[in-house]
Design a protein around this motif. Structure first.
Motif, PDB file in Angstrom:
ATOM      1  N   HIS A 126       0.810  -1.212   0.000  1.00  0.00           N
ATOM      2  CA  HIS A 126       0.000   0.000   0.000  1.00  0.00           C
ATOM      3  C   HIS A 126       0.848   1.269   0.000  1.00  0.00           C
ATOM      4  O   HIS A 126       0.310   2.363  -0.165  1.00  0.00           O
ATOM      5  N   ARG A 127       2.150   1.120   0.174  1.00  0.00           N
ATOM      6  CA  ARG A 127       3.030   2.292   0.207  1.00  0.00           C
ATOM      7  C   ARG A 127       3.574   2.625  -1.170  1.00  0.00           C
ATOM      8  O   ARG A 127       4.407   3.533  -1.303  1.00  0.00           O
ATOM      9  N   PHE A 128       3.109   1.898  -2.199  1.00  0.00           N
ATOM     10  CA  PHE A 128       3.680   2.105  -3.528  1.00  0.00           C
ATOM     11  C   PHE A 128       2.617   2.469  -4.554  1.00  0.00           C
ATOM     12  O   PHE A 128       2.569   1.944  -5.658  1.00  0.00           O
ATOM     13  N   GLY A 129       1.699   3.345  -4.145  1.00  0.00           N
ATOM     14  CA  GLY A 129       0.822   3.985  -5.109  1.00  0.00           C
ATOM     15  C   GLY A 129      -0.414   3.226  -5.512  1.00  0.00           C
ATOM     16  O   GLY A 129      -0.953   3.471  -6.596  1.00  0.00           O
ATOM     17  N   ILE A 130      -0.897   2.284  -4.689  1.00  0.00           N
ATOM     18  CA  ILE A 130      -2.140   1.589  -5.013  1.00  0.00           C
ATOM     19  C   ILE A 130      -3.295   2.580  -4.898  1.00  0.00           C
ATOM     20  O   ILE A 130      -3.424   3.300  -3.916  1.00  0.00           O
ATOM     21  N   ARG A 131      -4.131   2.648  -5.915  1.00  0.00           N
ATOM     22  CA  ARG A 131      -5.287   3.554  -5.910  1.00  0.00           C
ATOM     23  C   ARG A 131      -6.563   2.718  -5.802  1.00  0.00           C
ATOM     24  O   ARG A 131      -6.732   1.720  -6.508  1.00  0.00           O
ATOM     25  N   THR A 132      -7.459   3.152  -4.932  1.00  0.00           N
ATOM     26  CA  THR A 132      -8.695   2.409  -4.706  1.00  0.00           C
ATOM     27  C   THR A 132      -9.874   3.366  -4.658  1.00  0.00           C
ATOM     28  O   THR A 132      -9.716   4.590  -4.700  1.00  0.00           O
TER      29      THR A 132
ATOM     30  N   VAL B  23      -2.932 -13.875  -1.839  1.00  0.00           N
ATOM     31  CA  VAL B  23      -3.009 -14.700  -3.054  1.00  0.00           C
ATOM     32  C   VAL B  23      -1.622 -15.229  -3.417  1.00  0.00           C
ATOM     33  O   VAL B  23      -1.452 -16.410  -3.748  1.00  0.00           O
ATOM     34  N   PHE B  24      -0.605 -14.366  -3.381  1.00  0.00           N
ATOM     35  CA  PHE B  24       0.757 -14.820  -3.678  1.00  0.00           C
ATOM     36  C   PHE B  24       1.188 -15.934  -2.714  1.00  0.00           C
ATOM     37  O   PHE B  24       1.804 -16.925  -3.120  1.00  0.00           O
ATOM     38  N   ALA B  25       0.864 -15.748  -1.430  1.00  0.00           N
ATOM     39  CA  ALA B  25       1.258 -16.761  -0.444  1.00  0.00           C
ATOM     40  C   ALA B  25       0.536 -18.080  -0.698  1.00  0.00           C
ATOM     41  O   ALA B  25       1.144 -19.152  -0.609  1.00  0.00           O
TER      42      ALA B  25
ATOM     43  N   TYR C  55      -4.556  -0.616   1.763  1.00  0.00           N
ATOM     44  CA  TYR C  55      -4.016  -1.739   2.520  1.00  0.00           C
ATOM     45  C   TYR C  55      -4.918  -2.963   2.422  1.00  0.00           C
ATOM     46  O   TYR C  55      -4.469  -4.083   2.630  1.00  0.00           O
ATOM     47  N   HIS C  56      -6.209  -2.763   2.085  1.00  0.00           N
ATOM     48  CA  HIS C  56      -7.069  -3.907   1.810  1.00  0.00           C
ATOM     49  C   HIS C  56      -6.581  -4.648   0.573  1.00  0.00           C
ATOM     50  O   HIS C  56      -6.511  -5.891   0.560  1.00  0.00           O
ATOM     51  N   VAL C  57      -6.234  -3.900  -0.463  1.00  0.00           N
ATOM     52  CA  VAL C  57      -5.735  -4.517  -1.691  1.00  0.00           C
ATOM     53  C   VAL C  57      -4.418  -5.230  -1.431  1.00  0.00           C
ATOM     54  O   VAL C  57      -4.181  -6.346  -1.914  1.00  0.00           O
ATOM     55  N   SER C  58      -3.539  -4.588  -0.657  1.00  0.00           N
ATOM     56  CA  SER C  58      -2.258  -5.231  -0.318  1.00  0.00           C
ATOM     57  C   SER C  58      -2.495  -6.542   0.427  1.00  0.00           C
ATOM     58  O   SER C  58      -1.830  -7.552   0.167  1.00  0.00           O
TER      59      SER C  58
END
Length: 835
Positions: free
Chosen positions: A802-808, A824-826, A815-818
């Motif tokens: 969330h510190r790298f420009g995610i827009r929602t 999912v990756f895990a 941070y929800h998207v993060s």
């Protein structure tokens, strides 16, 4: 009988009647390797049949086992009654004499054959549990079967009723069929090697004379191939009559085995089993003789006296079956052990038109009575209701406390349930020696020092978390209450239930014992129990046969849905047991591979192969044998004696020469590259465990700093709309203007630590940090570099994404998207890993 001593007119191996080790056989000990049956190859080790035993082993001489007492001594070593500590079970531990370690060829051959025999798993075969090496000596742990051999039954009670004798032999035939289908021949079937357990199960024991058909000493010469009809005669002592002399007990030996052991196949076991049945129904062995040579000669050339002429109660039909089993020519006998089984079943009236047992009404009524008594025992019913009521009350209390803002008390109540369950798990496991408890203890006993350090760090971190949240003493207090409840449950109720149910199970065992003696197959007995035990059949079945047998029966019972609705008993154990199984199988294969590689390397070096080449070829051979063994373990039962897709047990042992030959041609097996080793060092379990600990600790400090776990903060958060998950809408919690903030953040401030620059800590600004640590902790249950890389990527995205420009778009936050993307990756990483 077979063990009647004979004058020493020939220097006999100790397993032959009259031999030195034949005088003190422990009749109640069943083991899968008969040390008395193996002798020195080619005279490389002196004949020690008259040598005394090695010095007694100390109780802790074999790691993982406690030696209780010696049970017997033979030419190959000593048999001990021991206890396997990890599973807390008695075993017959057979320790090879250290004097045999001087012959690497023999040691390699013996290790391979024992490894192949360990793959046999059947209710009518004594199971080999473990093969290992300690203090320079090989040891084998086997199933310990309390009971008596059929030879002892005849010695003490005389001849056995024909129907009972056929029931015994039928069970043995099923075990031998299992071995034959997997390429193994027993070659020493006799009443002494058939053990009758206390439950009426006959188990084939002392598979020390098991020889795979292809085995010859020449097969151990690197690069030399042998025919499929060769025989493993290397185990004979040099003072026997010749290289083709038979190996076995002369009183029960097939004619072709007497004449030329190289021609022996599975029909030799048919003959020996016929001799055994002859001895059971007549009370005497088929032929008498004063020497081994005389006995062999009579088996090979003298006509058999029909059993009905000796005992008039033996039916002529059964006598004809015995005579066909004992035909002088192998071609005149039953072609397979499967044919023997069908004939004996027909004689007993055990017909299998549909492949399943059709019990009589009185048998069903009697069995269902036992099941009802088991399930409806008053104390058991009261216990079930009490446990359900206590757990439901605690859950309801925790929900209400949470609703009224008493989160600390709610957490303590939930902790009481958890700690009560853990305490009961230990108390019940120690008292009842439950399968689940023993498997967990086995898993724990195999943990490395690094694993224990990670576990201890996790427990310590959890204690610190409780302390900083001012919940430590509350957790301890509720834990003491929970432990007291678990102790009261175990002492006040469980012991009474155990006593009541023991009588019920004993009565049911008597019913099942009668079914076994009537010739019913063990698998059909278990299906009978599963089918007629009702909807809640699993607890009763598990009490009779154990957890593993229950899982196997479930797979058959529920196939096709014809059994109707069936409930599972404590299914929460199964994922944990499956995980432990995978871990233990990996550990065992690693041990087996090392042991096989050491023995193969020593054999090759003894044959003149250079050390580097021997090491490479031995590694290839060991890997191939372990791989084929894994295929056999995971494959279904062979059909008509054929196991498509992988070699038989005989090929596992016999083809080691070809394994090493291929290794010599193809070069060394692939080794890990330096880059792969570096990746493993960077993403290994201890690295992931350390990062997880840092993330969880940082999240804990962030929670404490923002007072997110206090009752007031929680109440405020639950009464505030459109806030983040743990908002604290108080003036003092609003960060100063110079505090680093992310755009749109007006809630909990990032972590700050006195004396540490903010840029080193402000990455910890959401609960995602703790979730990233949890993802890494879960990854410790998986293996593989690809898995580790994906989970580390997922944790990084969760914590920092969330510190790298995610827009929602509201109400979804960055941070929800993060959180979702990292998870999912895990999950992909877990799917790529090996558990």
């Amino acid at each position: 009988m077979a063990d009647t001593p004979h004058p020493h007119q020939i220097d006999l191996p100790p397993n032959i009647p009259g031999g030195p080790a034949d005088r003190t056989p422990p009749p109640h000990v069943a083991g899968a390797i008969d040390f008395n049956s193996h002798r020195s190859p080619a005279g490389s080790c002196p004949d020690d049949s008259r040598a005394g035993p090695d010095a007694p082993l100390a109780p802790g001489a074999i790691p993982g086992y406690r030696i209780d007492r010696a049970l017997g001594h033979g030419g190959m070593g000593t048999v001990y009654l021991a206890r396997q500590l990890s599973l807390d079970r008695p075993v017959a531990l057979k320790v090879m004499s250290k004097r045999w370690a001087v012959d690497p060829v023999f040691l390699a051959r013996f290790t391979r054959e024992a490894y192949a025999a360990a793959l046999l798993n059947h209710p009518n075969v004594v199971q080999i549990y473990d093969i290992g090496e300690a203090a320079g000596a090989r040891f084998f742990s086997m199933e310990y079967v309390p009971g008596r051999s059929l030879a002892e039954l005849v010695r003490t009670g005389g001849k056995i009723d024909p129907e009972t004798a056929v029931g015994f032999v039928l069970q043995a035939a099923r075990g031998l069929k299992h071995a034959h289908e997997r390429g193994m021949i027993h070659r020493d079937v006799k009443p002494d090697n058939l053990i009758l357990s206390d439950q009426g199960v006959v188990k084939v024991a002392d598979l020390g004379l098991v020889k795979t058909p292809e085995m010859t000493r020449e097969a151990d010469v690197p690069g030399r191939q042998t025919s499929a009809s060769a025989s493993g005669l290397h185990t004979l002592p040099p003072n026997m009559t010749g290289a083709r002399t038979a190996l076995g007990t002369p009183a029960y030996m097939a004619p072709e085995q007497c004449r030329d052991a190289a021609t022996v196949d599975h029909r030799a076991d048919v003959y020996s089993l016929g001799c055994t049945l002859y001895a059971l129904v007549t009370g005497r062995q088929p032929f008498d003789g004063n020497t081994a040579v005389e006995l062999m000669t009579k088996h090979a050339y003298e006509p058999l006296v029909p059993p009905e002429t000796l005992v008039t109660r033996v039916p002529k039909e059964l006598s004809a079956v015995i005579q066909k089993m004992m035909a002088k020519s192998a071609g005149d006998r039953y072609a397979t052990m499967g044919e023997v089984i069908r004939v004996l079943e027909q004689w007993l009236g055990v017909h299998h038109h549909t492949g399943t047992f059709s019990p009589r009404d009185e048998q069903i009524d009697q069995f269902e009575g036992f099941v009802r008594a088991f399930e409806e025992a008053p104390v058991a019913v009261f216990r079930a209701r009490t446990v359900t009521g206590v757990i439901s009350t605690c859950v309801l209390a925790a929900v209400l406390l949470t609703f009224f803002g008493k989160l600390g008390w709610a957490f303590g109540t939930a902790g009481m349930v958890v700690q009560a369950a853990l305490a009961y798990f230990v108390l019940n496991g120690v008292a009842r020696k439950t399968y689940f408890f023993r498997r967990v203890r086995q898993f724990a006993s195999g943990l490395t020092a690094g694993d224990l350090a990670v576990g201890a760090a996790g427990v310590g971190l959890f204690a610190v978390l409780l302390w900083v949240l001012n919940l430590f003493w509350m957790w301890v207090g509720f834990g003491l209450i929970g432990t007291g409840l678990a102790f009261a449950l175990r002492v006040a109720l469980d012991r009474t239930i155990d006593g009541d149910r023991a009588t019920i199970l004993a009565g049911c065992e008597q019913l099942l014992r009668r079914l076994r003696l009537n010739g019913l197959d063990e698998e059909e007995i278990r299906q009978f129990v599963a089918k007629y035990a009702g909807r809640n059949w699993e607890e009763f079945f598990e009490a009779l046969f154990g957890f593993e047998a229950k899982l196997a029966a479930r797979g058959v019972l529920l196939r096709g849905g014809s059994a109707g609705v069936r409930e599972k008993f404590a299914p929460w154990r199964e994922p944990i047991v499956n995980l432990i199984d995978r871990v233990e199988r990996a550990r065992a294969e690693a041990r087996e591979r090392k042991m096989l590689q050491r023995s193969e390397q020593a054999r090759l070096q003894a044959a003149g192969v250079s050390e580097p080449s021997a090491r490479t070829r031995a590694a290839a051979a060991a890997a191939a044998m372990v791989g084929h063994a894994r295929a056999i373990r995971s494959a279904p039962s062979p059909v008509n004696g054929a196991s498509p897709g992988f070699p038989s047990l005989s090929q596992i042992t016999a083809q080691s020469g070809s394994y090493t030959a291929v290794a010599a041609q193809d070069g060394p097996p692939p080794r890990w590259s330096v880059g792969r080793l570096l990746v493993t060092a960077v993403v290994g379990p201890h690295v992931r465990g350390g990062v997880a600990a840092v993330l969880v600790a940082a999240c804990t400090l962030w929670v404490v700093q923002n007072r997110l776990f206090t009752d007031a903060s929680f109440a405020a958060a639950t009464n505030t709309t459109h806030q983040t998950a743990v908002a604290v809408p108080t003036t003092e919690d609003v960060p100063a203007d110079d505090t680093p903030q992310l755009p749109g953040r007006t809630w909990a401030r990032p972590l700050t630590i006195e004396g540490v620059a903010p840029e080193w800590t402000n990455w910890c600004d959401t609960a995602n940090v703790g979730w990233g640590g949890i993802l890494l902790l879960v990854s410790l249950f998986f293996r593989g570099n690809r898995m580790a890389l994906m989970v580390l990527l997922g944790a990084a995205v969760t914590v920092l994404g969330h510190r790298f420009g995610i827009r929602t778009v509201e109400p979804i936050r960055d941070y929800h998207v993060s959180f979702l993307l990292g998870t999912v990756f895990a999950l992909i990483g877990y799917r790529l890993g090996d558990r």
